[in-house]
Design a protein around this motif. Structure first.
Motif, PDB file in Angstrom:
ATOM      1  N   ASP A  49     -52.794   0.138 -32.593  1.00  0.00           N
ATOM      2  CA  ASP A  49     -52.802  -1.413 -32.612  1.00  0.00           C
ATOM      3  C   ASP A  49     -51.639  -1.601 -31.557  1.00  0.00           C
ATOM      4  OD1 ASP A  49     -52.031  -4.126 -33.104  1.00  0.00           O
ATOM      5  OD2 ASP A  49     -52.410  -3.842 -35.216  1.00  0.00           O
ATOM      6  N   ARG A  57     -50.323  -7.987 -35.059  1.00  0.00           N
ATOM      7  CA  ARG A  57     -50.447  -9.486 -34.146  1.00  0.00           C
ATOM      8  C   ARG A  57     -49.938 -10.694 -34.716  1.00  0.00           C
ATOM      9  NH1 ARG A  57     -55.974 -11.840 -31.383  1.00  0.00           N
ATOM     10  NH2 ARG A  57     -54.979 -13.614 -30.080  1.00  0.00           N
ATOM     11  N   ASN A  70     -47.294 -20.502 -44.859  1.00  0.00           N
ATOM     12  CA  ASN A  70     -47.623 -21.625 -45.670  1.00  0.00           C
ATOM     13  C   ASN A  70     -47.748 -21.119 -47.219  1.00  0.00           C
ATOM     14  OD1 ASN A  70     -50.069 -20.461 -45.350  1.00  0.00           O
ATOM     15  ND2 ASN A  70     -51.239 -22.379 -45.971  1.00  0.00           N
ATOM     16  N   SER A  71     -47.032 -20.087 -47.553  1.00  0.00           N
ATOM     17  CA  SER A  71     -46.913 -19.373 -48.800  1.00  0.00           C
ATOM     18  C   SER A  71     -45.568 -19.514 -49.262  1.00  0.00           C
ATOM     19  CB  SER A  71     -47.370 -18.070 -48.886  1.00  0.00           C
ATOM     20  OG  SER A  71     -48.617 -17.840 -48.468  1.00  0.00           O
ATOM     21  N   HIS A 174     -58.326 -10.784 -37.730  1.00  0.00           N
ATOM     22  CA  HIS A 174     -58.742 -11.830 -37.159  1.00  0.00           C
ATOM     23  C   HIS A 174     -58.672 -11.517 -35.517  1.00  0.00           C
ATOM     24  CE1 HIS A 174     -57.301 -14.258 -40.525  1.00  0.00           C
ATOM     25  NE2 HIS A 174     -56.270 -13.503 -40.460  1.00  0.00           N
ATOM     26  N   PHE A 565     -52.231 -13.398 -48.424  1.00  0.00           N
ATOM     27  CA  PHE A 565     -51.301 -12.441 -48.977  1.00  0.00           C
ATOM     28  C   PHE A 565     -51.589 -12.532 -50.591  1.00  0.00           C
ATOM     29  CE2 PHE A 565     -49.264 -12.903 -44.949  1.00  0.00           C
ATOM     30  CZ  PHE A 565     -49.326 -11.220 -44.664  1.00  0.00           C
TER      31      PHE A 565
HETATM   32  C1  LIG Z   1     -52.215 -17.997 -37.981  1.00  0.00           C
HETATM   33  C2  LIG Z   1     -52.491 -17.374 -39.530  1.00  0.00           C
HETATM   34  C3  LIG Z   1     -51.380 -17.845 -40.480  1.00  0.00           C
HETATM   35  C4  LIG Z   1     -51.681 -17.333 -41.793  1.00  0.00           C
HETATM   36  N1  LIG Z   1     -50.645 -17.626 -42.598  1.00  0.00           N
HETATM   37  C5  LIG Z   1     -50.714 -17.378 -43.984  1.00  0.00           C
HETATM   38  C6  LIG Z   1     -49.833 -17.686 -44.832  1.00  0.00           C
HETATM   39  O1  LIG Z   1     -48.989 -18.343 -44.728  1.00  0.00           O
HETATM   40  N2  LIG Z   1     -49.947 -17.131 -46.329  1.00  0.00           N
HETATM   41  C7  LIG Z   1     -50.885 -16.223 -46.528  1.00  0.00           C
HETATM   42  O2  LIG Z   1     -51.321 -15.941 -47.557  1.00  0.00           O
HETATM   43  N3  LIG Z   1     -52.048 -15.913 -45.679  1.00  0.00           N
HETATM   44  C8  LIG Z   1     -51.871 -16.147 -44.399  1.00  0.00           C
HETATM   45  N4  LIG Z   1     -52.826 -16.116 -43.509  1.00  0.00           N
HETATM   46  C9  LIG Z   1     -54.114 -15.238 -43.990  1.00  0.00           C
HETATM   47  C10 LIG Z   1     -53.842 -13.836 -44.033  1.00  0.00           C
HETATM   48  O3  LIG Z   1     -52.398 -13.323 -44.550  1.00  0.00           O
HETATM   49  C11 LIG Z   1     -53.892 -13.126 -42.817  1.00  0.00           C
HETATM   50  O4  LIG Z   1     -55.394 -13.192 -42.649  1.00  0.00           O
HETATM   51  C12 LIG Z   1     -53.520 -11.566 -42.630  1.00  0.00           C
HETATM   52  O5  LIG Z   1     -52.858 -11.479 -41.356  1.00  0.00           O
HETATM   53  C13 LIG Z   1     -54.808 -10.579 -42.654  1.00  0.00           C
HETATM   54  O6  LIG Z   1     -54.285  -9.326 -42.311  1.00  0.00           O
HETATM   55  P1  LIG Z   1     -55.214  -8.115 -41.295  1.00  0.00           P
HETATM   56  O7  LIG Z   1     -54.453  -6.893 -41.436  1.00  0.00           O
HETATM   57  O8  LIG Z   1     -56.681  -8.104 -42.321  1.00  0.00           O
HETATM   58  O9  LIG Z   1     -55.536  -8.976 -40.065  1.00  0.00           O
HETATM   59  P2  LIG Z   1     -54.552  -9.115 -38.798  1.00  0.00           P
HETATM   60  O10 LIG Z   1     -53.162  -9.778 -39.253  1.00  0.00           O
HETATM   61  O11 LIG Z   1     -55.129  -9.972 -37.790  1.00  0.00           O
HETATM   62  O12 LIG Z   1     -54.316  -7.875 -38.153  1.00  0.00           O
HETATM   63  C14 LIG Z   1     -55.070  -7.176 -37.439  1.00  0.00           C
HETATM   64  C15 LIG Z   1     -54.560  -6.113 -36.554  1.00  0.00           C
HETATM   65  O13 LIG Z   1     -55.529  -5.295 -35.920  1.00  0.00           O
HETATM   66  C16 LIG Z   1     -55.223  -5.101 -34.510  1.00  0.00           C
HETATM   67  N5  LIG Z   1     -56.382  -5.051 -33.938  1.00  0.00           N
HETATM   68  C17 LIG Z   1     -57.632  -5.567 -33.819  1.00  0.00           C
HETATM   69  N6  LIG Z   1     -58.563  -5.240 -32.959  1.00  0.00           N
HETATM   70  C18 LIG Z   1     -57.834  -3.885 -32.366  1.00  0.00           C
HETATM   71  C19 LIG Z   1     -58.288  -2.928 -31.638  1.00  0.00           C
HETATM   72  N7  LIG Z   1     -59.710  -2.965 -31.241  1.00  0.00           N
HETATM   73  N8  LIG Z   1     -57.543  -1.901 -31.168  1.00  0.00           N
HETATM   74  C20 LIG Z   1     -56.397  -1.863 -31.873  1.00  0.00           C
HETATM   75  N9  LIG Z   1     -55.780  -2.898 -32.606  1.00  0.00           N
HETATM   76  C21 LIG Z   1     -56.708  -3.969 -32.984  1.00  0.00           C
HETATM   77  C22 LIG Z   1     -54.485  -6.511 -34.139  1.00  0.00           C
HETATM   78  O14 LIG Z   1     -53.599  -6.316 -33.078  1.00  0.00           O
HETATM   79  C23 LIG Z   1     -53.741  -6.859 -35.557  1.00  0.00           C
HETATM   80  O15 LIG Z   1     -52.412  -6.487 -35.388  1.00  0.00           O
HETATM   81  C24 LIG Z   1     -52.537 -16.404 -42.157  1.00  0.00           C
HETATM   82  C25 LIG Z   1     -53.746 -16.292 -41.076  1.00  0.00           C
HETATM   83  C26 LIG Z   1     -53.502 -16.564 -39.777  1.00  0.00           C
HETATM   84  C27 LIG Z   1     -54.357 -16.338 -38.770  1.00  0.00           C
END
Ligand SMILES: Cc1cc2nc3c(=O)[nH]c(=O)nc-3n(C[C@H](O)[C@H](O)[C@H](O)COP(=O)(O)OP(=O)(O)OC[C@H]3O[C@@H](n4cnc5c(N)ncnc54)[C@H](O)[C@@H]3O)c2cc1C
Length: 599
Positions: A49, A57, A70-71, A174, A565
């Motif tokens: 990552d 990210r 927003n939690s 995302h 979350f």
């Molecule tokens: C702006 C935003 C605000 C949010 N706020 C809340 C909140 O307040 N409360 C709540 O409960 N939920 C919230 N959510 C929803 C939820 O918590 C998030 O969806 C959470 O970040 C999901 O985690 P994830 O690890 O699946 O994805 P991500 O957080 O997107 O993490 C994925 C990781 O993969 C990495 N990655 C992707 N492609 C590659 C690649 N090809 N090579 C290397 N690395 C890569 C990225 O750099 C990133 O670090 C929010 C979502 C967003 C987008």
């Protein structure tokens, strides 16, 4: 004499945000016991990552402190508890507020959550059995290759040789998307005419410096991305709040915001369940495992609007009326037991059900109307933009009052109903963006303080409302906004911001690895996400088979978990999926032939 050299196994995890961290936590929890009794597991885990592991990210600690979650802090945990129905061990740990020493009701900034996630990551690494070594590669993964039976190769940006992997987990979350035709045309138009167009993006990563002080900006989208944008362009530019008054810095643009609904998401509910006045609604009732089994068993498949939505409506109505009748019987005309029996017997969305409600709940304001809630400005017309500003401030003020007044606690019961329904619908996989949008609009809106600031910004003239049915056209060298709420009103501007997240499909994502995977045969869900086996997260192919060594979990797949979350003590599908995938990965590693060359 030649001793048999122990073989080091290798797991590559692409994406080290919350989901990648959650999978690592489950690997640590499950790895003890799966080490064949030797007391150690010879395994390299490569986390790939470009952003720091833990937060990744979205939750990186290096971002503006003005951006909040927003939690509430008490609603966020990365640790399992005894409500979670999983095969692996439960390993309790602190929720965010306990870890951070915060009041549980606080909406923390995202950096704080990033700190929590980093700590969870470091704890998971420390909990891994002897012999497991974690390597973080601060690079992007570009390609995944390897046969179905053999070891896999993961190619990283700027690294000539691939990482070799016995198993690969893609927790990429995302993603950025290529613009669609409309967005491409709007950007090209902006370039030709010297205008500014900011396409859908993660607001923390957008170049907002292109929006000039005092400039009129059309903002399309009134959800959480708008709230981030509003904060960064006001307080982020030196403005401040004195009580309910906004004191501008003079560097703010003027944000003209509208959307399909024309209103912001409903405020987060600002009170707790009053257990003294009755029980929580006993859910699930009309949308539980049996109904989901029934939908999954239909040979002809199911349609969300036709087959699922009526059950959602009935379940949420049940939650609402259960609370109304048991906690506020003076606002009802019959006894709960009578009402409940007839409610249970009536067809969802039927005239019979509507008549029952009308006869039993005298005040229309006490009846649940999901369609009306979804489109609050339908049929509403104002004679001037100024009249709309006043009316929308009243609407937002009334929403804030209501969401902080326990007399309206059937709203809280509906919120609990939404969480229950969301958890059940997870089994149906990818239901498309409408359902997620509706859920977020009702259950996952901005904290109250954010909407109070929106009101102050509206009074200061820094935010202006455009109303519902927003339409944007590109004509005569400018952008023009019109809508349904103020017939005939036209706003011209030289800047347009799309305040919403990109919606990447496998076909449109900017991620090269996922695009290539799709081109090579990985299956997509009907709305274009990466299709995985819900049982263990194995990536599915278009021929229906599951790839033995490739797994994926998260918002880019149909294994989206809770979509947010995890709240403590909610048997979160996120934890169940993480556990199942971690166990499948460990089973696979254990079952492999001792010699990697044989693979
Ligand atoms: C702006 C935003 C605000 C949010 N706020 C809340 C909140 O307040 N409360 C709540 O409960 N939920 C919230 N959510 C929803 C939820 O918590 C998030 O969806 C959470 O970040 C999901 O985690 P994830 O690890 O699946 O994805 P991500 O957080 O997107 O993490 C994925 C990781 O993969 C990495 N990655 C992707 N492609 C590659 C690649 N090809 N090579 C290397 N690395 C890569 C990225 O750099 C990133 O670090 C929010 C979502 C967003 C987008």
């Amino acid at each position: 004499m030649s001793a048999v050299r122990p073989v080091r196994r290798s797991l590559v995890v692409v994406g080290a945000g919350p989901r990648g961290t959650g999978v690592l936590e489950r690997i640590a929890a499950n790895a003890r016991g799966l080490d064949g009794g030797s007391g150690s597991l010879d395994l390299d885990i490569h986390l790939v990552d470009p952003f720091p592991p833990g937060g990744g990210r979205i939750w990186r600690e290096d971002q503006s402190p003005l951006l909040w979650m927003n939690s509430q802090a008490q609603d966020v945990t990365m640790f399992t508890d005894d409500t979670v129905d999983l095969e692996g061990p439960v390993l309790p740990g602190p929720a965010l507020h306990e870890w951070a020493g915060l009041d549980g009701r606080v909406f923390p900034d995202r950096r704080r959550q990033g700190g929590y996630l980093r700590w969870v990551y470091e704890k998971a690494v420390a909990d891994l059995p002897a012999g497991v070594v974690v390597h973080h590669h601060a690079r992007r993964a570009l390609r995944l290759s390897g046969t179905r039976r053999g070891r896999q190769q993961v190619w990283l940006e700027g690294r000539p040789r691939p990482l070799t992997a016995d198993a690969v987990v893609l927790t990429q979350g995302h993603l950025d998307a290529e613009p669609d035709d409309e967005q491409r045309e709007l950007s090209a138009y902006a370039d030709r005419h010297g205008l500014v167009h900011l396409p859908p993006d993660f607001t923390a990563d957008s170049d907002l410096s292109r929006l000039a002080p005092g400039q009129d900006v059309i903002v399309r989208g009134f959800g959480l991305a708008f709230v981030d944008l509003m904060v960064l362009l006001t307080e982020g530019r030196g403005g401040r709040f004195e009580g309910d008054r906004y004191v501008p810095s003079g560097r703010e643009p003027v944000l003209h915001v509208g959307s399909r609904r024309g209103v912001p998401y409903h405020a987060k509910i600002g009170y707790d369940w009053d257990a003294g006045s009755g029980d929580r609604p006993p859910l699930p009732r009309f949308l539980g495992p049996a109904q989901i089994d029934g939908l999954l068993a239909r040979a002809s498949g199911y349609d969300f609007r036709r087959d699922v939505w009526p059950l959602v409506d009935k379940e949420l109505g049940y939650a609402h009326y259960h609370r109304l009748f048991t906690a506020h019987p003076e606002r009802t005309a019959v006894a709960w037991t009578d009402f409940e029996e007839k409610y249970a017997a009536a067809e969802p969305l039927s005239a019979e059900l509507r008549a029952l409600v009308a006869a039993s709940v005298p005040d229309p304001a006490d009846r649940l109307d999901l369609t009306g809630l979804d489109h609050p400005l339908d049929g509403v017309r104002h004679s001037s933009p100024e009249a709309l500003q006043d009316a929308l401030r009243d609407y937002i003020g009334a929403d804030l009052d209501r969401r902080h007044d326990p007399a309206h606690d059937p709203d809280l019961a509906v919120f609990l109903g939404l969480l229950s329904v969301y958890g059940q619908l997870v089994r149906l996989g990818d239901l498309g963006p409408w359902w997620h949008g509706f859920f977020s609009y009702l259950a996952s809106g901005p904290p109250g303080p954010r909407l109070r600031r929106l009101l102050a910004l509206s009074r200061a003239g820094v935010v202006r409302f455009l109303g519902a049915g927003l339409r944007v056209s590109a004509e005569d060298g400018v952008f023009r906004a019109t809508g349904d709420t103020v017939p005939g009103a036209v706003l011209e501007a030289r800047a347009l911001v799309e305040a919403r997240l990109p919606q990447p499909t496998l076909a449109r994502t900017r991620d090269r690895l996922l695009r290539a995977l799709h081109a090579e045969g990985a299956a997509a869900t009907p709305t274009g996400l990466l299709a995985v086996d819900p049982a263990d997260g194995r990536i599915l192919h278009r021929d229906g088979s599951a790839h033995p060594r490739r797994f994926a979990l998260g918002p880019h797949t149909n294994a989206r978990g809770a979509g947010a979350f995890t709240r403590p003590r909610t048997n979160s599908p996120t934890f169940r999926q993480n556990d199942a995938t971690a166990r499948a990965v460990l089973d696979l590693l254990r079952a492999l032939d001792p010699s990697p060359a044989a693979a």
